[in-house]
Design a protein around this motif. Structure first.
Motif, PDB file in Angstrom:
ATOM      1  N   ASP A 137      21.951 -46.648 -11.812  1.00 17.76           N
ATOM      2  CA  ASP A 137      21.732 -47.285 -13.111  1.00 17.76           C
ATOM      3  C   ASP A 137      22.038 -46.256 -14.200  1.00 17.76           C
ATOM      4  OD1 ASP A 137      19.517 -45.608 -13.251  1.00 17.76           O
ATOM      5  OD2 ASP A 137      18.034 -47.221 -13.298  1.00 17.76           O
ATOM      6  N   ALA A 138      21.559 -46.467 -15.402  1.00 18.17           N
ATOM      7  CA  ALA A 138      21.930 -45.603 -16.520  1.00 18.17           C
ATOM      8  C   ALA A 138      21.436 -44.170 -16.365  1.00 18.17           C
ATOM      9  CB  ALA A 138      21.403 -46.190 -17.829  1.00 18.17           C
ATOM     10  N   THR A 139      20.376 -43.963 -15.598  1.00 16.31           N
ATOM     11  CA  THR A 139      19.783 -42.624 -15.507  1.00 16.31           C
ATOM     12  C   THR A 139      19.614 -42.118 -14.085  1.00 16.31           C
ATOM     13  OG1 THR A 139      17.538 -43.568 -15.534  1.00 16.31           O
ATOM     14  CG2 THR A 139      18.515 -42.966 -17.657  1.00 16.31           C
ATOM     15  N   ARG A 140      19.739 -42.984 -13.085  1.00 15.42           N
ATOM     16  CA  ARG A 140      19.470 -42.596 -11.699  1.00 15.42           C
ATOM     17  C   ARG A 140      20.684 -42.862 -10.819  1.00 15.42           C
ATOM     18  NH1 ARG A 140      14.230 -46.377 -11.235  1.00 15.42           N
ATOM     19  NH2 ARG A 140      15.736 -47.689 -12.363  1.00 15.42           N
ATOM     20  N   SER A 145      15.440 -48.801  -5.208  1.00 15.24           N
ATOM     21  CA  SER A 145      14.026 -49.011  -4.888  1.00 15.24           C
ATOM     22  C   SER A 145      13.249 -49.624  -6.043  1.00 15.24           C
ATOM     23  CB  SER A 145      13.374 -47.685  -4.478  1.00 15.24           C
ATOM     24  OG  SER A 145      13.411 -46.757  -5.552  1.00 15.24           O
ATOM     25  N   ASP A 146      13.865 -49.779  -7.191  1.00 17.22           N
ATOM     26  CA  ASP A 146      13.213 -50.309  -8.385  1.00 17.22           C
ATOM     27  C   ASP A 146      13.281 -51.835  -8.368  1.00 17.22           C
ATOM     28  OD1 ASP A 146      12.330 -51.055 -10.881  1.00 17.22           O
ATOM     29  OD2 ASP A 146      13.598 -49.638 -11.981  1.00 17.22           O
ATOM     30  N   PRO A 147      12.153 -52.534  -8.251  1.00 18.06           N
ATOM     31  CA  PRO A 147      12.185 -54.007  -8.221  1.00 18.06           C
ATOM     32  C   PRO A 147      12.839 -54.602  -9.462  1.00 18.06           C
ATOM     33  CG  PRO A 147      10.038 -53.195  -7.525  1.00 18.06           C
ATOM     34  CD  PRO A 147      10.782 -52.007  -8.062  1.00 18.06           C
ATOM     35  N   ALA A 148      12.631 -53.983 -10.625  1.00 21.60           N
ATOM     36  CA  ALA A 148      13.230 -54.507 -11.857  1.00 21.60           C
ATOM     37  C   ALA A 148      14.748 -54.438 -11.795  1.00 21.60           C
ATOM     38  CB  ALA A 148      12.705 -53.730 -13.065  1.00 21.60           C
ATOM     39  N   TRP A 149      15.274 -53.375 -11.210  1.00 16.64           N
ATOM     40  CA  TRP A 149      16.728 -53.232 -11.057  1.00 16.64           C
ATOM     41  C   TRP A 149      17.270 -54.326 -10.152  1.00 16.64           C
ATOM     42  CZ3 TRP A 149      19.963 -52.180  -6.848  1.00 16.64           C
ATOM     43  CH2 TRP A 149      21.256 -51.741  -7.156  1.00 16.64           C
ATOM     44  N   GLU A 223      15.498 -55.902   1.621  1.00 19.30           N
ATOM     45  CA  GLU A 223      15.071 -56.441   0.342  1.00 19.30           C
ATOM     46  C   GLU A 223      16.207 -56.419  -0.685  1.00 19.30           C
ATOM     47  OE1 GLU A 223      14.463 -52.021   0.125  1.00 19.30           O
ATOM     48  OE2 GLU A 223      14.143 -53.612   1.605  1.00 19.30           O
ATOM     49  N   ASN A 224      17.264 -55.666  -0.407  1.00 17.22           N
ATOM     50  CA  ASN A 224      18.384 -55.596  -1.337  1.00 17.22           C
ATOM     51  C   ASN A 224      19.319 -56.782  -1.088  1.00 17.22           C
ATOM     52  OD1 ASN A 224      20.268 -54.767  -3.202  1.00 17.22           O
ATOM     53  ND2 ASN A 224      20.250 -52.645  -2.519  1.00 17.22           N
ATOM     54  N   TYR A 225      18.804 -57.960  -1.399  1.00 19.47           N
ATOM     55  CA  TYR A 225      19.494 -59.198  -1.066  1.00 19.47           C
ATOM     56  C   TYR A 225      20.833 -59.320  -1.779  1.00 19.47           C
ATOM     57  CZ  TYR A 225      20.243 -64.236  -0.551  1.00 19.47           C
ATOM     58  OH  TYR A 225      20.766 -65.472  -0.270  1.00 19.47           O
ATOM     59  N   ALA A 226      20.926 -58.810  -3.018  1.00 19.25           N
ATOM     60  CA  ALA A 226      22.166 -58.930  -3.775  1.00 19.25           C
ATOM     61  C   ALA A 226      23.321 -58.236  -3.064  1.00 19.25           C
ATOM     62  CB  ALA A 226      21.978 -58.347  -5.175  1.00 19.25           C
TER      63      ALA A 226
END
Length: 254
Positions: A137-140, A145-149, A223-226
């Motif tokens: 993402d923008a910083t990592r 592991s981030d549910p919001a991501w 869990e990374n369904y996408a």
């Protein structure tokens, strides 16, 4: 790979360079792919590489078609692209008012995408390279592991496939790569090798769990369904297929 044999046989390796594009340098390293390197749990090893910062656009692909007319929709060999190839353009060498120059190009086959990348002195990224870049993402470097991501990614999948595509130019991730998880799916070089390897629950039958959703229980990070949806989509395609939302970007060695 049969698709690569077809390209070589037809002599369509392109020598003329395309317009210069921006490429970001990615450091590579060990990466916990959803497709483990040994089919069970081993991390993938990604070599340093460069990746196009944005997907290829309609305007860029139009310039390519004009420079290499064998890739016009009215001239392309049927073995290299299906009937939907560039069918949304107004003409064989014209976008029309409904197709924006800065939209990602879609309805392009794997063959056409690979030929474009070769014209740019590049190639399509392989799955591990694409997944590695898309995990940031923008910083990592790895935000998976981030549910919001993950929720942000899944929200895009609810978008109707026939909705107009936005122009590219989203916020860059930490590598400087834009628009990699949306607004389009993207071809990868080894799309037809994304078969899920079996594990100990297969009772020694390597063909029981091999394809798409049926193989999902063998994957890491379920869990990374996408990401799993992308694997299923790519696994279902042939090299000449085109879809409304399949685009591409190119990669180069570091």
């Amino acid at each position: 790979m049969r698709a690569r044999w077809v390209l070589a046989w037809l002599g369509l390796m392109l020598a003329l360079p395309a317009a210069a594009a921006d490429y970001a340098a990615l450091p590579g390293g060990r990466f916990a792919s959803v497709l483990p390197a040994d089919g069970k749990a081993a991390a993938a090893q990604v070599a340093p590489f460069r990746l196009r910062t944005e997907p290829v656009t309609n305007a860029e692909f139009l310039a390519f078609v004009k420079a290499h007319p064998q890739w016009r929709r009215d001239r392309v060999a049927s073995i290299l692209a299906d009937r939907r190839y560039l069918s949304h353009w107004a003409g064989a060498d014209a976008l029309g008012s409904e197709v924006l120059p800065r939209q990602p190009v879609t309805r392009v086959s794997w063959f056409a995408a690979q030929a474009y990348c070769e014209s740019e002195g590049a190639r399509l990224p392989n799955w591990y390279e694409w997944e590695y870049a898309a995990a940031a993402d923008a910083t990592r470097r790895d935000a998976r592991s981030d549910p919001a991501w993950r929720e942000t990614l899944l929200a895009w999948y609810s978008r109707p496939s026939n909705a107009p595509l936005p122009a590219i130019g989203g916020a860059p991730n930490t590598y400087g790569v834009r628009d990699i998880t949306q607004p389009v799916w993207e071809w990868v070089d080894d799309f037809n090798a994304l078969l899920v390897a079996s594990d100990s629950r297969d009772q020694n039958d390597p063909d029981v769990l091999k394809f798409c959703g049926a193989g999902a229980i063998s994957l890491q990070e379920k869990e990374n369904y996408a990401v799993l949806m992308r694997i299923a989509m790519l696994s279902a395609l042939k090299a000449a297929d085109t879809t409304n939302n399949m685009g591409f970007r190119c990669a180069k060695p570091q």
